[in-house]
Design a protein around this motif. Structure first.
Motif, PDB file in Angstrom:
ATOM      1  N   LYS A 185       0.835  -1.204   0.000  1.00  0.00           N
ATOM      2  CA  LYS A 185       0.000   0.000   0.000  1.00  0.00           C
ATOM      3  C   LYS A 185       0.870   1.254   0.000  1.00  0.00           C
ATOM      4  O   LYS A 185       0.554   2.238  -0.677  1.00  0.00           O
ATOM      5  CB  LYS A 185      -0.921   0.027   1.231  1.00  0.00           C
ATOM      6  N   LYS A 186       1.963   1.233   0.741  1.00  0.00           N
ATOM      7  CA  LYS A 186       2.865   2.383   0.800  1.00  0.00           C
ATOM      8  C   LYS A 186       3.504   2.628  -0.566  1.00  0.00           C
ATOM      9  O   LYS A 186       3.623   3.763  -1.003  1.00  0.00           O
ATOM     10  CB  LYS A 186       3.938   2.131   1.861  1.00  0.00           C
ATOM     11  N   GLN A 187       3.913   1.556  -1.245  1.00  0.00           N
ATOM     12  CA  GLN A 187       4.528   1.698  -2.567  1.00  0.00           C
ATOM     13  C   GLN A 187       3.534   2.256  -3.573  1.00  0.00           C
ATOM     14  O   GLN A 187       3.889   3.088  -4.406  1.00  0.00           O
ATOM     15  CB  GLN A 187       5.061   0.353  -3.047  1.00  0.00           C
ATOM     16  N   VAL A 188       2.300   1.829  -3.505  1.00  0.00           N
ATOM     17  CA  VAL A 188       1.283   2.332  -4.425  1.00  0.00           C
ATOM     18  C   VAL A 188       1.018   3.802  -4.165  1.00  0.00           C
ATOM     19  O   VAL A 188       0.859   4.601  -5.090  1.00  0.00           O
ATOM     20  CB  VAL A 188      -0.020   1.506  -4.293  1.00  0.00           C
ATOM     21  N   ALA A 189       0.998   4.195  -2.907  1.00  0.00           N
ATOM     22  CA  ALA A 189       0.726   5.583  -2.548  1.00  0.00           C
ATOM     23  C   ALA A 189       1.852   6.514  -3.002  1.00  0.00           C
ATOM     24  O   ALA A 189       1.616   7.689  -3.267  1.00  0.00           O
ATOM     25  CB  ALA A 189       0.523   5.705  -1.041  1.00  0.00           C
ATOM     26  N   GLN A 190       3.063   6.002  -3.107  1.00  0.00           N
ATOM     27  CA  GLN A 190       4.198   6.830  -3.511  1.00  0.00           C
ATOM     28  C   GLN A 190       4.174   7.152  -4.997  1.00  0.00           C
ATOM     29  O   GLN A 190       4.808   8.100  -5.434  1.00  0.00           O
ATOM     30  CB  GLN A 190       5.519   6.130  -3.174  1.00  0.00           C
ATOM     31  N   GLY A 191       3.451   6.387  -5.787  1.00  0.00           N
ATOM     32  CA  GLY A 191       3.377   6.634  -7.224  1.00  0.00           C
ATOM     33  C   GLY A 191       4.470   5.898  -7.980  1.00  0.00           C
ATOM     34  O   GLY A 191       5.149   5.032  -7.449  1.00  0.00           O
ATOM     35  N   LEU A 192       4.640   6.301  -9.229  1.00  0.00           N
ATOM     36  CA  LEU A 192       5.609   5.645 -10.099  1.00  0.00           C
ATOM     37  C   LEU A 192       7.021   6.160  -9.835  1.00  0.00           C
ATOM     38  O   LEU A 192       7.224   7.341  -9.591  1.00  0.00           O
ATOM     39  CB  LEU A 192       5.259   5.914 -11.562  1.00  0.00           C
ATOM     40  N   SER A 193       7.972   5.246  -9.946  1.00  0.00           N
ATOM     41  CA  SER A 193       9.374   5.655  -9.868  1.00  0.00           C
ATOM     42  C   SER A 193       9.768   6.283 -11.197  1.00  0.00           C
ATOM     43  O   SER A 193       9.019   6.234 -12.175  1.00  0.00           O
ATOM     44  CB  SER A 193      10.267   4.450  -9.560  1.00  0.00           C
ATOM     45  N   GLN A 194      10.945   6.856 -11.251  1.00  0.00           N
ATOM     46  CA  GLN A 194      11.438   7.480 -12.488  1.00  0.00           C
ATOM     47  C   GLN A 194      11.531   6.453 -13.614  1.00  0.00           C
ATOM     48  O   GLN A 194      11.166   6.736 -14.763  1.00  0.00           O
ATOM     49  CB  GLN A 194      12.806   8.133 -12.267  1.00  0.00           C
ATOM     50  N   GLU A 195      12.033   5.273 -13.293  1.00  0.00           N
ATOM     51  CA  GLU A 195      12.179   4.219 -14.298  1.00  0.00           C
ATOM     52  C   GLU A 195      10.819   3.757 -14.805  1.00  0.00           C
ATOM     53  O   GLU A 195      10.631   3.558 -16.012  1.00  0.00           O
ATOM     54  CB  GLU A 195      12.940   3.030 -13.717  1.00  0.00           C
ATOM     55  N   GLU A 196       9.872   3.576 -13.883  1.00  0.00           N
ATOM     56  CA  GLU A 196       8.537   3.148 -14.284  1.00  0.00           C
ATOM     57  C   GLU A 196       7.857   4.206 -15.147  1.00  0.00           C
ATOM     58  O   GLU A 196       7.188   3.882 -16.133  1.00  0.00           O
ATOM     59  CB  GLU A 196       7.684   2.848 -13.052  1.00  0.00           C
ATOM     60  N   PHE A 197       8.025   5.469 -14.795  1.00  0.00           N
ATOM     61  CA  PHE A 197       7.427   6.546 -15.577  1.00  0.00           C
ATOM     62  C   PHE A 197       8.035   6.607 -16.978  1.00  0.00           C
ATOM     63  O   PHE A 197       7.325   6.788 -17.963  1.00  0.00           O
ATOM     64  CB  PHE A 197       7.596   7.888 -14.866  1.00  0.00           C
ATOM     65  N   ALA A 198       9.346   6.438 -17.057  1.00  0.00           N
ATOM     66  CA  ALA A 198      10.018   6.447 -18.363  1.00  0.00           C
ATOM     67  C   ALA A 198       9.532   5.279 -19.219  1.00  0.00           C
ATOM     68  O   ALA A 198       9.274   5.441 -20.422  1.00  0.00           O
ATOM     69  CB  ALA A 198      11.527   6.394 -18.177  1.00  0.00           C
ATOM     70  N   ALA A 199       9.411   4.101 -18.620  1.00  0.00           N
ATOM     71  CA  ALA A 199       8.930   2.932 -19.355  1.00  0.00           C
ATOM     72  C   ALA A 199       7.491   3.138 -19.819  1.00  0.00           C
ATOM     73  O   ALA A 199       7.133   2.791 -20.955  1.00  0.00           O
ATOM     74  CB  ALA A 199       9.036   1.684 -18.489  1.00  0.00           C
TER      75      ALA A 199
END
Length: 79
Positions: free
Chosen positions: A32-46
């Motif tokens: 739940k904490k990871q989902v709340a933090q949003g996308l990482s830079q790598e995930e956003f780039a992908a």
């Protein structure tokens, strides 16, 4: 007789509460904490790269459909 049945039911419940439930709770709230933090830079780039590729692919499909419409107008009815 009844004590044996209760023991059979209570033992797995106790094992679940001692070992499984705490791990389950920790993993649940960690995700739940990871989902709340949003996308990482790598995930956003992908994700951005995939969106761009999808747009290019959509344009290519439209071009191919236009060519097929011009050369074989009945191609859609074959499917």
């Amino acid at each position: 007789m009844v004590e044996g049945v209760i023991g059979i039911i209570v033992a797995p419940i106790v094992i679940f509460l001692i070992f499984v439930a705490p791990i389950w709770l920790v993993m649940h709230y960690r995700s739940k904490k990871q989902v709340a933090q949003g996308l990482s830079q790598e995930e956003f780039a992908a994700l951005t790269e995939l969106a761009n590729k999808a747009e290019v692919m959509a344009e290519r499909i439209q071009t191919l459909e236009a060519i097929l419409d011009a050369e074989a107008p009945q191609w859609r009815n074959r499917a």
